[in-house]
Motif scaffolding. Structure first.
Motif, mmCIF file in Angstrom:
data_model
loop_
_atom_site.group_PDB
_atom_site.id
_atom_site.type_symbol
_atom_site.label_atom_id
_atom_site.label_comp_id
_atom_site.label_asym_id
_atom_site.label_seq_id
_atom_site.Cartn_x
_atom_site.Cartn_y
_atom_site.Cartn_z
ATOM 1 N N LYS A 131 15.245 3.721 -88.473
ATOM 2 C CA LYS A 131 15.453 4.029 -89.898
ATOM 3 C C LYS A 131 15.077 2.815 -90.744
ATOM 4 C CE LYS A 131 19.187 7.343 -89.145
ATOM 5 N NZ LYS A 131 20.596 7.689 -89.423
ATOM 6 N N ASN A 132 14.645 3.093 -91.988
ATOM 7 C CA ASN A 132 14.313 2.036 -92.950
ATOM 8 C C ASN A 132 13.198 1.116 -92.455
ATOM 9 O OD1 ASN A 132 16.446 2.923 -94.683
ATOM 10 N ND2 ASN A 132 17.893 1.799 -93.392
ATOM 11 N N THR A 133 12.236 1.662 -91.693
ATOM 12 C CA THR A 133 11.084 0.870 -91.289
ATOM 13 C C THR A 133 10.108 0.778 -92.452
ATOM 14 O OG1 THR A 133 9.880 2.801 -90.494
ATOM 15 C CG2 THR A 133 11.308 1.637 -88.895
ATOM 16 N N ILE A 144 6.882 3.143 -97.360
ATOM 17 C CA ILE A 144 5.596 3.440 -98.008
ATOM 18 C C ILE A 144 5.665 4.751 -98.788
ATOM 19 C CG2 ILE A 144 3.175 4.022 -97.579
ATOM 20 C CD1 ILE A 144 3.291 2.188 -95.141
ATOM 21 N N GLY A 145 6.191 5.780 -98.123
ATOM 22 C CA GLY A 145 6.274 7.085 -98.787
ATOM 23 C C GLY A 145 7.157 7.061 -100.015
ATOM 24 N N LYS A 146 8.217 6.271 -99.962
ATOM 25 C CA LYS A 146 9.159 6.220 -101.080
ATOM 26 C C LYS A 146 8.625 5.404 -102.254
ATOM 27 C CE LYS A 146 13.126 6.489 -97.943
ATOM 28 N NZ LYS A 146 14.307 5.759 -97.399
ATOM 29 N N ASN A 198 -0.235 -4.695 -93.305
ATOM 30 C CA ASN A 198 1.170 -4.779 -92.901
ATOM 31 C C ASN A 198 1.490 -3.822 -91.749
ATOM 32 O OD1 ASN A 198 1.727 -6.740 -94.811
ATOM 33 N ND2 ASN A 198 2.295 -5.246 -96.382
ATOM 34 N N ILE A 199 0.912 -2.627 -91.810
ATOM 35 C CA ILE A 199 1.133 -1.661 -90.722
ATOM 36 C C ILE A 199 0.567 -2.202 -89.414
ATOM 37 C CG2 ILE A 199 0.483 0.611 -89.827
ATOM 38 C CD1 ILE A 199 0.612 1.680 -92.685
ATOM 39 N N VAL A 200 -0.648 -2.736 -89.476
ATOM 40 C CA VAL A 200 -1.292 -3.271 -88.277
ATOM 41 C C VAL A 200 -0.454 -4.389 -87.663
ATOM 42 C CG1 VAL A 200 -3.269 -4.594 -87.427
ATOM 43 C CG2 VAL A 200 -3.637 -2.603 -88.903
#
Length: 226
Positions: free
Chosen positions: A186-188, A193-195, A124-126
């Motif tokens: 914001k909210n990307t 992921i961290g949350k 998903n990041i890629v």
């Protein structure tokens, strides 16, 4: 009588003088006309010679133009080949871009490979990076292209059939402005992921990034998101 004789002599003298002048002018004019004719002929020959020289130069220039066109065409083909090599990951690339680091929030979490793979986090990041200015991407020094695979193999993740371990360092080269906007939003997805997965996400804009070429033959498998 004597006076008449002197008058006749004077008239004859004048007539002779005038005749001499006329003859002299005639020859002078004839000489000038002859010289002008020679000059005109000389100029014509010179012009004809110049035309021949210019014609040769024209042909030479036309040939050079054709050679330049050919070289330019070869240059375009070479540039296309080089671009294709870069896209496929067959050459090293350098430039400015983005660094992303994905890791567990602490040592107690342990191995995060299962969480990352199950939620397709790297995929998903890629894919998100690609639509936000990323052109060239590597994960833990494994260069990605459209044929790369990212998959779980036992307790670790494989990229290009090569096992990698956490932390997952993602290097991105691309449009620095778009990438900067991407991480500042914001909210990307990166924020989520961290949350949601107890993962630590670090990002950094970097001016000098080197992404090395791929070291294996591509498999025909496309990177896909969810």
């Amino acid at each position: 009588m004597k006076r008449n004789y002197m008058s006749i002599i004077f008239i004859v003298f004048i007539i002779g003088l005038l005749s001499g002048i006329l003859i002299k002018d005639y020859y002078k004019q004839e000489y000038l006309y002859i010289n002008k004719d020679k000059l005109i002929k000389k100029e014509i020959k010179s012009t004809q010679k110049n035309i021949k020289v210019m014609s040769k130069e024209k042909k030479k220039m036309e040939k050079e133009i054709e050679n330049l066109k050919s070289k330019n065409q070869d240059s375009k083909v070479a540039n296309q080949i080089n671009t294709l090599k870069e896209v496929l990951g067959y050459v090293d690339v350098k430039g400015s871009g983005l660094l992303i680091k994905i890791d567990a929030i602490n040592d107690e979490i342990g191995n995060i490979a299962n969480v990352v793979d199950y939620n397709k986090i790297l995929l998903n990041i890629v894919n998100e990076i690609k639509v936000n200015g990323g052109e060239y991407i590597s994960i833990n020094n494994q260069r990605l292209n459209q044929y790369s695979e990212i998959s779980l193999a036992g307790s670790h993740i494989n990229i290009n059939s090569t096992p990698i371990a956490q932390p997952y360092n993602i290097n991105v080269i691309g449009d620095i402005d778009e990438l900067t906007d991407y991480i500042n939003k914001k909210n990307t997805y990166l924020d989520s992921i961290g949350k949601n997965y107890q993962l630590k996400v670090e990002t950094k804009i970097e001016k000098n990034i080197t992404i090395e070429k791929m070291s294996i033959i591509n498999k025909l498998e496309y990177i896909e998101g969810e």
